[in-house]
Design a protein around this motif. Structure first.
Motif, PDB file in Angstrom:
ATOM      1  N   ALA A   1      -9.206 -16.315  -3.723  1.00  0.00           N
ATOM      2  CA  ALA A   1      -9.689 -16.945  -2.488  1.00  0.00           C
ATOM      3  C   ALA A   1     -10.619 -16.007  -1.742  1.00  0.00           C
ATOM      4  CB  ALA A   1      -8.511 -17.336  -1.601  1.00  0.00           C
ATOM      5  N   GLY A   2     -10.282 -14.701  -1.736  1.00  0.00           N
ATOM      6  CA  GLY A   2     -11.171 -13.732  -1.090  1.00  0.00           C
ATOM      7  C   GLY A   2     -12.514 -13.648  -1.775  1.00  0.00           C
ATOM      8  N   ASP A   3     -12.499 -13.682  -3.121  1.00  0.00           N
ATOM      9  CA  ASP A   3     -13.762 -13.656  -3.868  1.00  0.00           C
ATOM     10  C   ASP A   3     -14.603 -14.890  -3.570  1.00  0.00           C
ATOM     11  OD1 ASP A   3     -13.050 -11.263  -4.965  1.00  0.00           O
ATOM     12  OD2 ASP A   3     -12.529 -12.066  -6.947  1.00  0.00           O
ATOM     13  N   ALA A   4     -13.929 -16.016  -3.364  1.00  0.00           N
ATOM     14  CA  ALA A   4     -14.676 -17.237  -3.036  1.00  0.00           C
ATOM     15  C   ALA A   4     -15.400 -17.077  -1.706  1.00  0.00           C
ATOM     16  CB  ALA A   4     -13.726 -18.434  -2.978  1.00  0.00           C
ATOM     17  N   LEU A   5     -14.743 -16.418  -0.721  1.00  0.00           N
ATOM     18  CA  LEU A   5     -15.415 -16.158   0.556  1.00  0.00           C
ATOM     19  C   LEU A   5     -16.621 -15.252   0.368  1.00  0.00           C
ATOM     20  CD1 LEU A   5     -12.418 -15.596   3.021  1.00  0.00           C
ATOM     21  CD2 LEU A   5     -13.789 -17.662   2.713  1.00  0.00           C
ATOM     22  N   LEU A   6     -16.456 -14.229  -0.474  1.00  0.00           N
ATOM     23  CA  LEU A   6     -17.565 -13.298  -0.710  1.00  0.00           C
ATOM     24  C   LEU A   6     -18.736 -14.005  -1.395  1.00  0.00           C
ATOM     25  CD1 LEU A   6     -15.547 -10.159  -1.845  1.00  0.00           C
ATOM     26  CD2 LEU A   6     -16.891 -10.379   0.250  1.00  0.00           C
ATOM     27  N   ARG A   7     -18.403 -14.871  -2.346  1.00  0.00           N
ATOM     28  CA  ARG A   7     -19.490 -15.605  -3.007  1.00  0.00           C
ATOM     29  C   ARG A   7     -20.230 -16.483  -2.003  1.00  0.00           C
ATOM     30  NH1 ARG A   7     -16.035 -15.613  -7.629  1.00  0.00           N
ATOM     31  NH2 ARG A   7     -14.860 -17.402  -6.815  1.00  0.00           N
ATOM     32  N   ARG A   8     -19.490 -17.086  -1.097  1.00  0.00           N
ATOM     33  CA  ARG A   8     -20.136 -17.967  -0.117  1.00  0.00           C
ATOM     34  C   ARG A   8     -21.019 -17.186   0.850  1.00  0.00           C
ATOM     35  NH1 ARG A   8     -15.438 -20.830   2.631  1.00  0.00           N
ATOM     36  NH2 ARG A   8     -17.125 -21.523   4.030  1.00  0.00           N
ATOM     37  N   ILE A   9     -20.547 -16.038   1.303  1.00  0.00           N
ATOM     38  CA  ILE A   9     -21.414 -15.248   2.198  1.00  0.00           C
ATOM     39  C   ILE A   9     -22.640 -14.762   1.442  1.00  0.00           C
ATOM     40  CG2 ILE A   9     -20.304 -13.010   1.806  1.00  0.00           C
ATOM     41  CD1 ILE A   9     -21.653 -14.369   5.149  1.00  0.00           C
ATOM     42  N   GLY A  10     -22.478 -14.514   0.126  1.00  0.00           N
ATOM     43  CA  GLY A  10     -23.639 -14.168  -0.697  1.00  0.00           C
ATOM     44  C   GLY A  10     -24.639 -15.303  -0.767  1.00  0.00           C
ATOM     45  N   GLU A  11     -24.119 -16.546  -0.897  1.00  0.00           N
ATOM     46  CA  GLU A  11     -25.011 -17.707  -0.924  1.00  0.00           C
ATOM     47  C   GLU A  11     -25.768 -17.833   0.399  1.00  0.00           C
ATOM     48  OE1 GLU A  11     -22.533 -20.985  -1.755  1.00  0.00           O
ATOM     49  OE2 GLU A  11     -22.112 -20.417  -3.837  1.00  0.00           O
ATOM     50  N   VAL A  12     -25.051 -17.601   1.493  1.00  0.00           N
ATOM     51  CA  VAL A  12     -25.690 -17.717   2.810  1.00  0.00           C
ATOM     52  C   VAL A  12     -26.793 -16.675   2.957  1.00  0.00           C
ATOM     53  CG1 VAL A  12     -25.323 -17.366   5.290  1.00  0.00           C
ATOM     54  CG2 VAL A  12     -23.705 -18.749   3.958  1.00  0.00           C
ATOM     55  N   LEU A  13     -26.483 -15.424   2.613  1.00  0.00           N
ATOM     56  CA  LEU A  13     -27.476 -14.364   2.797  1.00  0.00           C
ATOM     57  C   LEU A  13     -28.639 -14.510   1.810  1.00  0.00           C
ATOM     58  CD1 LEU A  13     -25.203 -11.258   3.481  1.00  0.00           C
ATOM     59  CD2 LEU A  13     -26.309 -12.805   5.106  1.00  0.00           C
ATOM     60  N   ASN A  14     -28.327 -14.939   0.591  1.00  0.00           N
ATOM     61  CA  ASN A  14     -29.415 -15.175  -0.359  1.00  0.00           C
ATOM     62  C   ASN A  14     -30.317 -16.303   0.113  1.00  0.00           C
ATOM     63  OD1 ASN A  14     -29.441 -13.394  -2.648  1.00  0.00           O
ATOM     64  ND2 ASN A  14     -27.429 -14.193  -3.202  1.00  0.00           N
ATOM     65  N   GLY A  15     -29.730 -17.282   0.790  1.00  0.00           N
ATOM     66  CA  GLY A  15     -30.547 -18.380   1.310  1.00  0.00           C
ATOM     67  C   GLY A  15     -31.369 -17.988   2.513  1.00  0.00           C
ATOM     68  N   ALA A  16     -30.902 -16.985   3.265  1.00  0.00           N
ATOM     69  CA  ALA A  16     -31.595 -16.601   4.495  1.00  0.00           C
ATOM     70  C   ALA A  16     -32.627 -15.504   4.276  1.00  0.00           C
ATOM     71  CB  ALA A  16     -30.577 -16.122   5.545  1.00  0.00           C
ATOM     72  N   VAL A  17     -32.384 -14.642   3.287  1.00  0.00           N
ATOM     73  CA  VAL A  17     -33.188 -13.417   3.150  1.00  0.00           C
ATOM     74  C   VAL A  17     -34.146 -13.546   1.978  1.00  0.00           C
ATOM     75  CG1 VAL A  17     -33.112 -10.923   2.812  1.00  0.00           C
ATOM     76  CG2 VAL A  17     -31.307 -12.056   4.125  1.00  0.00           C
ATOM     77  N   THR A  18     -35.415 -13.351   2.248  1.00  0.00           N
ATOM     78  CA  THR A  18     -36.445 -13.344   1.211  1.00  0.00           C
ATOM     79  C   THR A  18     -37.280 -12.088   1.366  1.00  0.00           C
ATOM     80  OG1 THR A  18     -37.936 -14.632   2.633  1.00  0.00           O
ATOM     81  CG2 THR A  18     -36.558 -15.854   1.070  1.00  0.00           C
TER      82      THR A  18
END
Length: 503
Positions: free
Chosen positions: A373-390
């Motif tokens: 479950a913790g890894d799932a949170l980390l993956r989601r924050i990764g998705e958010v930051l990958n979507g925001a940062v270019t």
């Protein structure tokens, strides 16, 4: 114009100019013609000493200042005395062109050659020559210009080298690489979005034929040799004709997940899939999908890398990726983060803004729900930051639950806009995971005049911890309130603790 004026123009010309006497060459041409030579180019190529013989018969009559400057000569006498240091190596080969033009009766010639300065520095030159009027028969007066095009040729050689290097990496990569055109798929997704569809996953549940139609719209542009080896294909044509034998069975389900990633504008994603070689054997591969830079708006060039994880034969390329990225979040890792900070410290580009982010509640999630479950949170924050940062900005995971965004050249307004974007994407992400919302503490700092990058990081870190303290204080207040009420079920209390801090 009088003669003195003409001499001044020659001497002050901004390009290297030579006046030379080719009468000895003309005499040698007459000898060869009497001997029956007609194809002078073939004749000279057959024995380069003939070219050297002609070169020895050329007399330099006059050069201008630019010539002395270009070839680093103190005087015309100094240049002529060392002319063999100027015209050497492959110069004989390029000299054939001008000799052939003169032999065939042309009064002008043009070509490229390599000369050398008296200090030994290589010069790429553009050579132009013309027989001066009145000297067509004797060739005793020729005007030649040597334009220094070294910089241009160096750039061309670098471009060629880079292209060959990229092609070599592609063709000889130990990983199966595909270059594909997803532009039609992008158009189809945009058409669906224009119809007002919001939940794409539900849409594909209702319309599975859409997934199959998208699969049929993929155009494979090329593949590398490792792809042929991986799938036991004798050649590219056979491979492309039998794609249905490679991508079958469970592939439609995996491709549907890939479409969901693309729908969410995740232009880089990876997943493990099962493909099949042309001999029918299974190939467990790690598929990494990436829209190539410059094609983010149309997806006309994408790269798909398939790493054979059945026997880990393609591990080298994968390890190279891991050297700079965190595989769980798909963000850059701490090593990249440290290198990038050092690079920014060396670069003069300022200001620099840095965002430091801490994922709230990760330890509680690991302790109560487990590390998956913790890894799932980390993956989601990764998705958010990958979507925001270019680019040119970079997002990195620098600790277990800590992240940083490096923004070279970004001022406070740009950093604040980045923070707003992250918060908006968090809200969107949390809409799909209402039972496990993401919450972060975020600190921002922008470099002051002369401030070190490390100092900027410390200020951003301090601002983040201030938000972190506010989060914990708010959580403690909620805990106290909930513990004081007999109406709350314990499970509701735990859920309340996992709600994001109030903005």
């Amino acid at each position: 114009m009088d003669n003195n004026s003409g001499a001044d123009v020659f001497d002050l010309a901004p390009i290297a100019m030579w006046i030379e006497d080719f009468s000895g060459v003309a005499a040698q041409f007459d000898v060869w013609r009497r001997e029956g030579v007609t194809d002078i180019r073939r004749f000279l190529r057959a024995d380069l000493s003939r070219v050297a013989l002609c070169a020895s018969k050329i007399r330099v009559l006059e050069v201008n200042r630019k010539t002395l400057e270009l070839f680093e000569a103190e005087s015309q006498a100094h240049l002529v005395a060392n002319i063999d240091r100027v015209f050497r190596d492959d110069m004989l080969e390029s000299h054939i062109n001008e000799l052939s033009a003169l032999f065939d009766g042309h009064k002008e010639f043009f070509g490229s050659a390599v000369n050398y300065t008296l200090s030994g520095r290589r010069l790429d030159i553009q050579l132009r020559g013309a027989v001066l009027p009145g000297h067509e028969q004797t060739l005793d007066r020729l005007l030649l210009t040597t334009e220094d095009v070294t910089e241009r040729e160096d750039a061309r050689r670098r471009e060629l080298s880079n292209r060959q290097y990229a092609e070599g990496i592609f063709e000889h990569s130990p990983v199966s690489l595909w270059v594909e055109d997803f532009s039609r798929i992008r158009t189809m997704l945009e058409d669906v979005r224009a119809q007002g569809i919001v939940d794409f996953r539900v849409f594909t549940d209702v319309h599975p034929e859409f997934v199959r139609q998208c699969m049929s719209e993929i155009r494979v542009i090329t593949v590398n040799q490792s792809t042929l080896d991986l799938f036991c294909a004798p050649d590219r044509q056979t491979l492309l004709q039998r794609l249905g034998d490679i991508f079958r069975d469970e592939m439609e389900k995996h491709f549907r997940e890939q479409l969901v990633e693309l729908w969410n504008n995740n232009l880089f994603h990876q997943r493990e899939v099962v493909n099949y070689a042309l001999d029918g054997s299974e190939r467990y591969v790690l598929m990494q999908f990436s829209v190539l830079p410059g094609h983010e708006d149309d997806w006309s060039l994408v790269q798909v890398a398939l790493t054979d994880i059945t026997a880990r034969k393609k591990a080298e390329a994968y390890l190279e990726y891991l050297g700079k990225h965190d595989v769980l979040t798909k963000l850059h890792n701490r090593a990249f983060y440290v290198d990038e900070m050092n690079r920014m410290e060396r670069k003069p580009l300022r200001p620099v803004s840095i965002l430091v982010i801490d994922l709230n509640g990760l330890k509680d999630t690991n302790d109560t729900l487990g590390h998956d479950a913790g890894d799932a949170l980390l993956r989601r924050i990764g998705e958010v930051l990958n979507g925001a940062v270019t680019r040119p900005n970079h997002a990195a995971r620098i600790g277990g639950d800590e992240f940083a965004i490096l923004m070279p050249g970004a001022d406070r307004a740009a950093a604040a806009a980045m923070a707003d974007t992250i918060q908006e994407l968090l809200k969107i992400n949390n809409q799909f995971y209402s039972n496990a919302p993401l919450s972060i503490a975020l600190g921002i700092a922008t470099s002051e005049q002369g401030e070190k990058i490390e100092a900027v990081v410390r200020r951003a870190d301090a601002a983040m911890y201030q938000q972190k303290r506010q989060f914990h204080s708010a959580r403690q207040r909620r805990l106290a309130e909930e513990m004081g009420s007999d109406d709350h079920h314990p499970g509701e209390q735990i859920a309340a603790l996992r709600q994001p801090a109030a903005e």
